[in-house]
Write a protein that holds these residues in place. Structure first.
Motif, PDB file in Angstrom:
ATOM      1  N   VAL A   1       9.578 -40.345 -13.906  1.00 40.25           N
ATOM      2  CA  VAL A   1       8.767 -39.462 -14.741  1.00 40.25           C
ATOM      3  C   VAL A   1       7.837 -38.562 -13.914  1.00 40.25           C
ATOM      4  O   VAL A   1       7.738 -37.364 -14.166  1.00 40.25           O
ATOM      5  CB  VAL A   1       7.955 -40.282 -15.780  1.00 40.25           C
ATOM      6  N   ASP A   2       7.156 -39.128 -12.916  1.00 41.67           N
ATOM      7  CA  ASP A   2       6.225 -38.317 -12.108  1.00 41.67           C
ATOM      8  C   ASP A   2       6.946 -37.163 -11.433  1.00 41.67           C
ATOM      9  O   ASP A   2       6.462 -36.031 -11.419  1.00 41.67           O
ATOM     10  CB  ASP A   2       5.536 -39.180 -11.036  1.00 41.67           C
ATOM     11  N   ARG A   3       8.098 -37.461 -10.863  1.00 41.51           N
ATOM     12  CA  ARG A   3       8.852 -36.424 -10.158  1.00 41.51           C
ATOM     13  C   ARG A   3       9.341 -35.373 -11.150  1.00 41.51           C
ATOM     14  O   ARG A   3       9.269 -34.169 -10.905  1.00 41.51           O
ATOM     15  CB  ARG A   3      10.035 -37.067  -9.409  1.00 41.51           C
ATOM     16  N   PHE A   4       9.845 -35.845 -12.297  1.00 41.37           N
ATOM     17  CA  PHE A   4      10.318 -34.936 -13.330  1.00 41.37           C
ATOM     18  C   PHE A   4       9.205 -33.958 -13.735  1.00 41.37           C
ATOM     19  O   PHE A   4       9.404 -32.746 -13.798  1.00 41.37           O
ATOM     20  CB  PHE A   4      10.797 -35.744 -14.550  1.00 41.37           C
ATOM     21  N   LEU A   5       8.000 -34.505 -13.983  1.00 42.48           N
ATOM     22  CA  LEU A   5       6.905 -33.641 -14.442  1.00 42.48           C
ATOM     23  C   LEU A   5       6.459 -32.675 -13.345  1.00 42.48           C
ATOM     24  O   LEU A   5       6.094 -31.534 -13.634  1.00 42.48           O
ATOM     25  CB  LEU A   5       5.732 -34.493 -14.923  1.00 42.48           C
ATOM     26  N   ARG A   6       6.497 -33.109 -12.086  1.00 42.34           N
ATOM     27  CA  ARG A   6       6.154 -32.188 -10.990  1.00 42.34           C
ATOM     28  C   ARG A   6       7.110 -30.999 -10.973  1.00 42.34           C
ATOM     29  O   ARG A   6       6.703 -29.839 -10.834  1.00 42.34           O
ATOM     30  CB  ARG A   6       6.203 -32.908  -9.632  1.00 42.34           C
ATOM     31  N   VAL A   7       8.407 -31.297 -11.108  1.00 40.59           N
ATOM     32  CA  VAL A   7       9.418 -30.232 -11.087  1.00 40.59           C
ATOM     33  C   VAL A   7       9.220 -29.295 -12.281  1.00 40.59           C
ATOM     34  O   VAL A   7       9.183 -28.070 -12.145  1.00 40.59           O
ATOM     35  CB  VAL A   7      10.843 -30.838 -11.093  1.00 40.59           C
ATOM     36  N   ILE A   8       9.060 -29.881 -13.474  1.00 36.89           N
ATOM     37  CA  ILE A   8       8.929 -29.075 -14.683  1.00 36.89           C
ATOM     38  C   ILE A   8       7.646 -28.240 -14.654  1.00 36.89           C
ATOM     39  O   ILE A   8       7.658 -27.037 -14.945  1.00 36.89           O
ATOM     40  CB  ILE A   8       8.936 -29.984 -15.943  1.00 36.89           C
ATOM     41  N   ASP A   9       6.528 -28.871 -14.270  1.00 37.81           N
ATOM     42  CA  ASP A   9       5.263 -28.138 -14.232  1.00 37.81           C
ATOM     43  C   ASP A   9       5.333 -26.982 -13.240  1.00 37.81           C
ATOM     44  O   ASP A   9       4.820 -25.891 -13.500  1.00 37.81           O
ATOM     45  CB  ASP A   9       4.107 -29.075 -13.872  1.00 37.81           C
ATOM     46  N   GLY A  10       5.956 -27.218 -12.091  1.00 40.90           N
ATOM     47  CA  GLY A  10       6.082 -26.163 -11.076  1.00 40.90           C
ATOM     48  C   GLY A  10       6.868 -24.974 -11.606  1.00 40.90           C
ATOM     49  O   GLY A  10       6.469 -23.819 -11.444  1.00 40.90           O
ATOM     50  N   ILE A  11       7.971 -25.251 -12.261  1.00 44.04           N
ATOM     51  CA  ILE A  11       8.809 -24.165 -12.781  1.00 44.04           C
ATOM     52  C   ILE A  11       8.084 -23.437 -13.917  1.00 44.04           C
ATOM     53  O   ILE A  11       8.064 -22.204 -13.957  1.00 44.04           O
ATOM     54  CB  ILE A  11      10.165 -24.707 -13.290  1.00 44.04           C
ATOM     55  N   LEU A  12       7.455 -24.192 -14.808  1.00 46.48           N
ATOM     56  CA  LEU A  12       6.797 -23.550 -15.947  1.00 46.48           C
ATOM     57  C   LEU A  12       5.644 -22.659 -15.487  1.00 46.48           C
ATOM     58  O   LEU A  12       5.469 -21.549 -15.989  1.00 46.48           O
ATOM     59  CB  LEU A  12       6.283 -24.607 -16.930  1.00 46.48           C
ATOM     60  N   GLU A  13       4.886 -23.148 -14.518  1.00 48.98           N
ATOM     61  CA  GLU A  13       3.774 -22.359 -13.991  1.00 48.98           C
ATOM     62  C   GLU A  13       4.285 -21.039 -13.432  1.00 48.98           C
ATOM     63  O   GLU A  13       3.749 -19.967 -13.706  1.00 48.98           O
ATOM     64  CB  GLU A  13       3.067 -23.171 -12.910  1.00 48.98           C
ATOM     65  N   ARG A  14       5.343 -21.118 -12.666  1.00 50.98           N
ATOM     66  CA  ARG A  14       5.937 -19.921 -12.057  1.00 50.98           C
ATOM     67  C   ARG A  14       6.483 -18.966 -13.122  1.00 50.98           C
ATOM     68  O   ARG A  14       6.245 -17.766 -13.089  1.00 50.98           O
ATOM     69  CB  ARG A  14       7.064 -20.364 -11.122  1.00 50.98           C
ATOM     70  N   GLU A  15       7.192 -19.510 -14.102  1.00 50.74           N
ATOM     71  CA  GLU A  15       7.815 -18.668 -15.134  1.00 50.74           C
ATOM     72  C   GLU A  15       6.763 -17.993 -16.007  1.00 50.74           C
ATOM     73  O   GLU A  15       6.896 -16.835 -16.367  1.00 50.74           O
ATOM     74  CB  GLU A  15       8.756 -19.507 -16.002  1.00 50.74           C
ATOM     75  N   LEU A  16       5.705 -18.743 -16.356  1.00 54.88           N
ATOM     76  CA  LEU A  16       4.692 -18.178 -17.224  1.00 54.88           C
ATOM     77  C   LEU A  16       3.872 -17.130 -16.460  1.00 54.88           C
ATOM     78  O   LEU A  16       3.493 -16.106 -17.019  1.00 54.88           O
ATOM     79  CB  LEU A  16       3.806 -19.262 -17.821  1.00 54.88           C
ATOM     80  N   ASP A  17       3.620 -17.378 -15.162  1.00 53.06           N
ATOM     81  CA  ASP A  17       2.951 -16.360 -14.334  1.00 53.06           C
ATOM     82  C   ASP A  17       3.766 -15.082 -14.304  1.00 53.06           C
ATOM     83  O   ASP A  17       3.237 -13.989 -14.469  1.00 53.06           O
ATOM     84  CB  ASP A  17       2.803 -16.859 -12.887  1.00 53.06           C
ATOM     85  N   ALA A  18       5.068 -15.218 -14.114  1.00 54.55           N
ATOM     86  CA  ALA A  18       5.952 -14.055 -14.032  1.00 54.55           C
ATOM     87  C   ALA A  18       5.948 -13.296 -15.357  1.00 54.55           C
ATOM     88  O   ALA A  18       5.934 -12.074 -15.413  1.00 54.55           O
ATOM     89  CB  ALA A  18       7.359 -14.484 -13.652  1.00 54.55           C
ATOM     90  N   ARG A  19       5.929 -14.061 -16.453  1.00 56.37           N
ATOM     91  CA  ARG A  19       5.997 -13.452 -17.777  1.00 56.37           C
ATOM     92  C   ARG A  19       4.694 -12.698 -18.095  1.00 56.37           C
ATOM     93  O   ARG A  19       4.704 -11.613 -18.635  1.00 56.37           O
ATOM     94  CB  ARG A  19       6.229 -14.547 -18.820  1.00 56.37           C
ATOM     95  N   ASP A  20       3.548 -13.338 -17.741  1.00 58.93           N
ATOM     96  CA  ASP A  20       2.261 -12.734 -18.063  1.00 58.93           C
ATOM     97  C   ASP A  20       1.849 -11.667 -17.050  1.00 58.93           C
ATOM     98  O   ASP A  20       0.843 -11.008 -17.219  1.00 58.93           O
ATOM     99  CB  ASP A  20       1.156 -13.820 -18.113  1.00 58.93           C
ATOM    100  N   GLY A  21       2.606 -11.541 -15.962  1.00 55.46           N
ATOM    101  CA  GLY A  21       2.261 -10.595 -14.919  1.00 55.46           C
ATOM    102  C   GLY A  21       1.074 -11.161 -14.170  1.00 55.46           C
ATOM    103  O   GLY A  21       0.201 -10.501 -13.724  1.00 55.46           O
TER     104      GLY A  21
END
Ligand code: MN
Length: 128
Positions: free
Chosen positions: A108-128
């Motif tokens: 679970v910890d590893r899964f959440l690290r991967v997911i949080d990293g991707i979501l942070e990057r994607e949302l940053d890209a989306r919001d500019g």
């Protein structure tokens, strides 16, 4: 709010991921069959796709290929979740365009690290 699509034919795995993500601002879509997963990805353009490999009708590898070749879904990050830990298969999926490959049972910890990293990057890209 991010959208996450999980393509998985096993209901207990779907429920597990739903529980793990409960505190995240994530809308979870589920497809229990590969072709339906492709349809939902094209329609909803999720921020991240979790992909099981052993699916009825269409294998996960084919789903990944279908996602990569369609311009509507080509750049959506895909994380493979599979019990198959064969090094050759992991390498093949990563070369085919998966961003990460996590073996089941999910850590679970590893899964959440991967997911949080991707979501942070994607949302940053989306919001500019
Ligand atoms: Mn499966």
């Amino acid at each position: 709010m991010a959208t996450l699509l999980y393509i998985e034919d096993n209901l207990s795995n779907l429920k597990l991921i739903e529980r793990v993500l409960i505190d995240r601002p994530v809308r979870l879509l589920a497809a229990m069959q590969g072709g339906l997963g492709l349809d939902l990805a094209r329609e909803h353009h999720p921020d991240i796709i979790l992909l099981d490999l052993h699916l009825p009708g269409m294998l996960g590898e084919q789903v990944l290929a279908g996602l990569r070749e369609d311009p509507r879904t080509a750049t959506i990050p895909v994380v493979v979740l599979s019990a198959d830990a064969t090094p050759g298969r992991i390498e093949r999926l990563l070369v085919a365009g998966a961003e990460a490959y996590l073996t089941k049972p999910i850590e679970v910890d590893r899964f959440l690290r991967v997911i949080d990293g991707i979501l942070e990057r994607e949302l940053d890209a989306r919001d500019g």
